[in-house]
Motif scaffolding. Structure first.
Motif, PDB file in Angstrom:
ATOM      1  N   THR A 130       3.956  -4.355  -2.349  1.00 54.27           N
ATOM      2  CA  THR A 130       4.798  -5.448  -1.874  1.00 54.27           C
ATOM      3  C   THR A 130       3.979  -6.387  -0.991  1.00 54.27           C
ATOM      4  O   THR A 130       4.421  -7.496  -0.694  1.00 54.27           O
ATOM      5  CB  THR A 130       6.015  -4.916  -1.084  1.00 54.27           C
ATOM      6  OG1 THR A 130       5.555  -4.010  -0.079  1.00 54.27           O
ATOM      7  CG2 THR A 130       7.001  -4.216  -2.005  1.00 54.27           C
ATOM      8  N   ASP A 131       2.790  -5.943  -0.604  1.00 54.47           N
ATOM      9  CA  ASP A 131       1.872  -6.780   0.171  1.00 54.47           C
ATOM     10  C   ASP A 131       0.974  -7.567  -0.784  1.00 54.47           C
ATOM     11  O   ASP A 131       0.770  -7.168  -1.938  1.00 54.47           O
ATOM     12  CB  ASP A 131       1.012  -5.911   1.090  1.00 54.47           C
ATOM     13  CG  ASP A 131       1.801  -5.331   2.258  1.00 54.47           C
ATOM     14  OD1 ASP A 131       2.978  -5.694   2.432  1.00 54.47           O
ATOM     15  OD2 ASP A 131       1.237  -4.497   2.996  1.00 54.47           O
ATOM     16  N   PRO A 132       0.377  -8.668  -0.320  1.00 56.17           N
ATOM     17  CA  PRO A 132      -0.472  -9.486  -1.194  1.00 56.17           C
ATOM     18  C   PRO A 132      -1.702  -8.707  -1.671  1.00 56.17           C
ATOM     19  O   PRO A 132      -2.383  -8.052  -0.878  1.00 56.17           O
ATOM     20  CB  PRO A 132      -0.881 -10.662  -0.300  1.00 56.17           C
ATOM     21  CG  PRO A 132       0.117 -10.682   0.806  1.00 56.17           C
ATOM     22  CD  PRO A 132       0.542  -9.263   1.015  1.00 56.17           C
ATOM     23  N   HIS A 133      -1.983  -8.814  -2.983  1.00 59.45           N
ATOM     24  CA  HIS A 133      -3.142  -8.138  -3.545  1.00 59.45           C
ATOM     25  C   HIS A 133      -3.679  -8.939  -4.726  1.00 59.45           C
ATOM     26  O   HIS A 133      -2.964  -9.743  -5.329  1.00 59.45           O
ATOM     27  CB  HIS A 133      -2.813  -6.698  -3.957  1.00 59.45           C
ATOM     28  CG  HIS A 133      -1.687  -6.581  -4.946  1.00 59.45           C
ATOM     29  ND1 HIS A 133      -0.357  -6.702  -4.579  1.00 59.45           N
ATOM     30  CD2 HIS A 133      -1.686  -6.338  -6.276  1.00 59.45           C
ATOM     31  CE1 HIS A 133       0.412  -6.541  -5.638  1.00 59.45           C
ATOM     32  NE2 HIS A 133      -0.370  -6.336  -6.696  1.00 59.45           N
ATOM     33  N   SER A 134      -4.952  -8.706  -5.027  1.00 61.13           N
ATOM     34  CA  SER A 134      -5.624  -9.400  -6.126  1.00 61.13           C
ATOM     35  C   SER A 134      -6.751  -8.516  -6.630  1.00 61.13           C
ATOM     36  O   SER A 134      -7.174  -7.567  -5.960  1.00 61.13           O
ATOM     37  CB  SER A 134      -6.192 -10.746  -5.650  1.00 61.13           C
ATOM     38  OG  SER A 134      -7.185 -10.523  -4.648  1.00 61.13           O
ATOM     39  N   VAL A 135      -7.224  -8.818  -7.841  1.00 61.23           N
ATOM     40  CA  VAL A 135      -8.342  -8.066  -8.428  1.00 61.23           C
ATOM     41  C   VAL A 135      -9.231  -9.039  -9.182  1.00 61.23           C
ATOM     42  O   VAL A 135      -8.729  -9.908  -9.908  1.00 61.23           O
ATOM     43  CB  VAL A 135      -7.869  -6.970  -9.420  1.00 61.23           C
ATOM     44  CG1 VAL A 135      -9.021  -6.031  -9.767  1.00 61.23           C
ATOM     45  CG2 VAL A 135      -6.674  -6.202  -8.910  1.00 61.23           C
ATOM     46  N   ALA A 136     -10.536  -8.877  -9.042  1.00 61.21           N
ATOM     47  CA  ALA A 136     -11.501  -9.631  -9.835  1.00 61.21           C
ATOM     48  C   ALA A 136     -12.509  -8.647 -10.407  1.00 61.21           C
ATOM     49  O   ALA A 136     -13.047  -7.819  -9.668  1.00 61.21           O
ATOM     50  CB  ALA A 136     -12.206 -10.677  -8.988  1.00 61.21           C
ATOM     51  N   ASN A 137     -12.724  -8.703 -11.709  1.00 61.93           N
ATOM     52  CA  ASN A 137     -13.729  -7.850 -12.347  1.00 61.93           C
ATOM     53  C   ASN A 137     -14.990  -8.673 -12.560  1.00 61.93           C
ATOM     54  O   ASN A 137     -15.113  -9.404 -13.541  1.00 61.93           O
ATOM     55  CB  ASN A 137     -13.212  -7.284 -13.668  1.00 61.93           C
ATOM     56  CG  ASN A 137     -14.176  -6.286 -14.277  1.00 61.93           C
ATOM     57  OD1 ASN A 137     -15.268  -6.072 -13.758  1.00 61.93           O
ATOM     58  ND2 ASN A 137     -13.790  -5.675 -15.385  1.00 61.93           N
ATOM     59  N   HIS A 138     -15.926  -8.541 -11.618  1.00 64.07           N
ATOM     60  CA  HIS A 138     -17.196  -9.269 -11.700  1.00 64.07           C
ATOM     61  C   HIS A 138     -18.250  -8.478 -12.475  1.00 64.07           C
ATOM     62  O   HIS A 138     -19.389  -8.927 -12.589  1.00 64.07           O
ATOM     63  CB  HIS A 138     -17.721  -9.564 -10.286  1.00 64.07           C
ATOM     64  CG  HIS A 138     -16.789 -10.399  -9.459  1.00 64.07           C
ATOM     65  ND1 HIS A 138     -16.407 -11.673  -9.800  1.00 64.07           N
ATOM     66  CD2 HIS A 138     -16.151 -10.123  -8.289  1.00 64.07           C
ATOM     67  CE1 HIS A 138     -15.592 -12.154  -8.882  1.00 64.07           C
ATOM     68  NE2 HIS A 138     -15.413 -11.232  -7.957  1.00 64.07           N
ATOM     69  N   GLY A 139     -17.883  -7.318 -12.991  1.00 64.39           N
ATOM     70  CA  GLY A 139     -18.827  -6.458 -13.693  1.00 64.39           C
ATOM     71  C   GLY A 139     -18.934  -6.790 -15.169  1.00 64.39           C
ATOM     72  O   GLY A 139     -18.408  -7.799 -15.654  1.00 64.39           O
ATOM     73  N   THR A 140     -19.601  -5.904 -15.902  1.00 64.43           N
ATOM     74  CA  THR A 140     -19.820  -6.105 -17.339  1.00 64.43           C
ATOM     75  C   THR A 140     -19.039  -5.098 -18.179  1.00 64.43           C
ATOM     76  O   THR A 140     -19.178  -5.079 -19.401  1.00 64.43           O
ATOM     77  CB  THR A 140     -21.319  -5.982 -17.669  1.00 64.43           C
ATOM     78  OG1 THR A 140     -21.788  -4.686 -17.257  1.00 64.43           O
ATOM     79  CG2 THR A 140     -22.132  -7.056 -16.972  1.00 64.43           C
ATOM     80  N   GLU A 141     -18.230  -4.275 -17.535  1.00 63.63           N
ATOM     81  CA  GLU A 141     -17.434  -3.271 -18.228  1.00 63.63           C
ATOM     82  C   GLU A 141     -15.966  -3.452 -17.870  1.00 63.63           C
ATOM     83  O   GLU A 141     -15.633  -3.900 -16.774  1.00 63.63           O
ATOM     84  CB  GLU A 141     -17.902  -1.863 -17.794  1.00 63.63           C
ATOM     85  CG  GLU A 141     -17.213  -0.725 -18.528  1.00 63.63           C
ATOM     86  CD  GLU A 141     -17.774   0.645 -18.142  1.00 63.63           C
ATOM     87  OE1 GLU A 141     -17.610   1.575 -18.927  1.00 63.63           O
ATOM     88  OE2 GLU A 141     -18.345   0.780 -17.034  1.00 63.63           O
ATOM     89  N   ASP A 142     -15.089  -3.107 -18.820  1.00 63.35           N
ATOM     90  CA  ASP A 142     -13.653  -3.158 -18.543  1.00 63.35           C
ATOM     91  C   ASP A 142     -13.323  -2.313 -17.316  1.00 63.35           C
ATOM     92  O   ASP A 142     -13.965  -1.298 -17.050  1.00 63.35           O
ATOM     93  CB  ASP A 142     -12.855  -2.603 -19.725  1.00 63.35           C
ATOM     94  CG  ASP A 142     -12.895  -3.495 -20.950  1.00 63.35           C
ATOM     95  OD1 ASP A 142     -13.135  -4.708 -20.809  1.00 63.35           O
ATOM     96  OD2 ASP A 142     -12.688  -2.972 -22.067  1.00 63.35           O
ATOM     97  N   ARG A 143     -12.285  -2.716 -16.621  1.00 67.85           N
ATOM     98  CA  ARG A 143     -11.697  -1.900 -15.561  1.00 67.85           C
ATOM     99  C   ARG A 143     -10.344  -1.462 -16.094  1.00 67.85           C
ATOM    100  O   ARG A 143      -9.487  -2.295 -16.417  1.00 67.85           O
ATOM    101  CB  ARG A 143     -11.573  -2.730 -14.288  1.00 67.85           C
ATOM    102  CG  ARG A 143     -10.846  -2.048 -13.135  1.00 67.85           C
ATOM    103  CD  ARG A 143      -9.437  -2.579 -13.043  1.00 67.85           C
ATOM    104  NE  ARG A 143      -8.867  -2.397 -11.717  1.00 67.85           N
ATOM    105  CZ  ARG A 143      -7.601  -2.642 -11.425  1.00 67.85           C
ATOM    106  NH1 ARG A 143      -6.765  -3.079 -12.333  1.00 67.85           N
ATOM    107  NH2 ARG A 143      -7.151  -2.462 -10.205  1.00 67.85           N
ATOM    108  N   VAL A 144     -10.158  -0.141 -16.260  1.00 62.27           N
ATOM    109  CA  VAL A 144      -8.909   0.393 -16.798  1.00 62.27           C
ATOM    110  C   VAL A 144      -8.326   1.379 -15.794  1.00 62.27           C
ATOM    111  O   VAL A 144      -9.014   2.320 -15.385  1.00 62.27           O
ATOM    112  CB  VAL A 144      -9.130   1.099 -18.161  1.00 62.27           C
ATOM    113  CG1 VAL A 144      -7.805   1.681 -18.673  1.00 62.27           C
ATOM    114  CG2 VAL A 144      -9.732   0.147 -19.185  1.00 62.27           C
TER     115      VAL A 144
END
Length: 196
Positions: A157-171
């Motif tokens: 419920t709090d603000p959150h974000s994600v950025a995948n700066h890598g070369t592999e999927d994030r699952v």
């Protein structure tokens, strides 16, 4: 009582077995683009493993309906014995369980989810299946580093974000369910200051 915004759970899972189930599943199953397109840039997609009972359309299967009262495993979970073990390790009533993939170069924009914290009815846990050091998950502006096989409570419920700066999927295996005494006990222990 103030609940923490993040908590690494006293649960650990085998990253090799997690990846094996993922590879077995994705050999035959297609990822479904996340339907909240305004919240991300790039490729954020989902495979539903548990959903509202009777949902058959892919979009309805990936939607976590807070008003639903009956739930069932999807056919996608059948070939995944270790995912079933992992889900069963959480002693609460799960409602929605999904694999959520963020492809390299993709970003989930800062947002907040309604009613997903230990102080409400529903809670969400994350189990990273595949990740990399260049995934930048931010909760309340502070980074949360989650290793493959770990398990986390996050107050979404709090603000959150994600950025995948890598070369592999994030699952991540994302498990939603009802707050119960086990959930309250986990977060209360973290929120309680140590005795003097």
């Amino acid at each position: 009582m103030g609940f923490p915004d993040r908590l690494k759970l006293p649960l650990a899972f085998d990253p090799i077995r997690l990846r094996a189930d993922l590879e077995a599943l994705t050999a035959d199953a297609d990822w479904i683009a996340h339907f909240v397109t305004q919240n991300y840039d790039g490729d954020w997609s989902v495979i539903p493993l548990r959903c509202q009972a009777g949902a058959s359309h892919p979009v309805m299967m990936i939607y976590s309906d807070p008003g639903a009262t009956a739930f069932e495993d999807t056919p996608f979970l059948a070939p995944c014995p270790y995912f079933r073990e992992v889900i069963a390790a959480f002693p609460f009533q799960s409602t929605s369980v999904r694999l959520m993939k963020l492809a390299p170069g993709s970003v989930i924009k800062t947002h907040h989810d309604e009613d997903l914290d230990a102080g409400s009815l529903l809670v969400r846990f994350h189990v990273p299946v595949v990740t990399n050091p260049d995934v930048d998950f931010r909760l309340n502006g502070r980074r949360v580093v989650m290793e493959a096989g770990s398990a986390w409570y996050l107050k979404l419920t709090d603000p959150h974000s994600v950025a995948n700066h890598g070369t592999e999927d994030r699952v991540h295996l994302v498990i939603d369910g009802y707050v119960n005494d086990w959930v309250r006990g986990l977060v209360a222990e973290e929120a309680t200051p140590p005795a003097a």
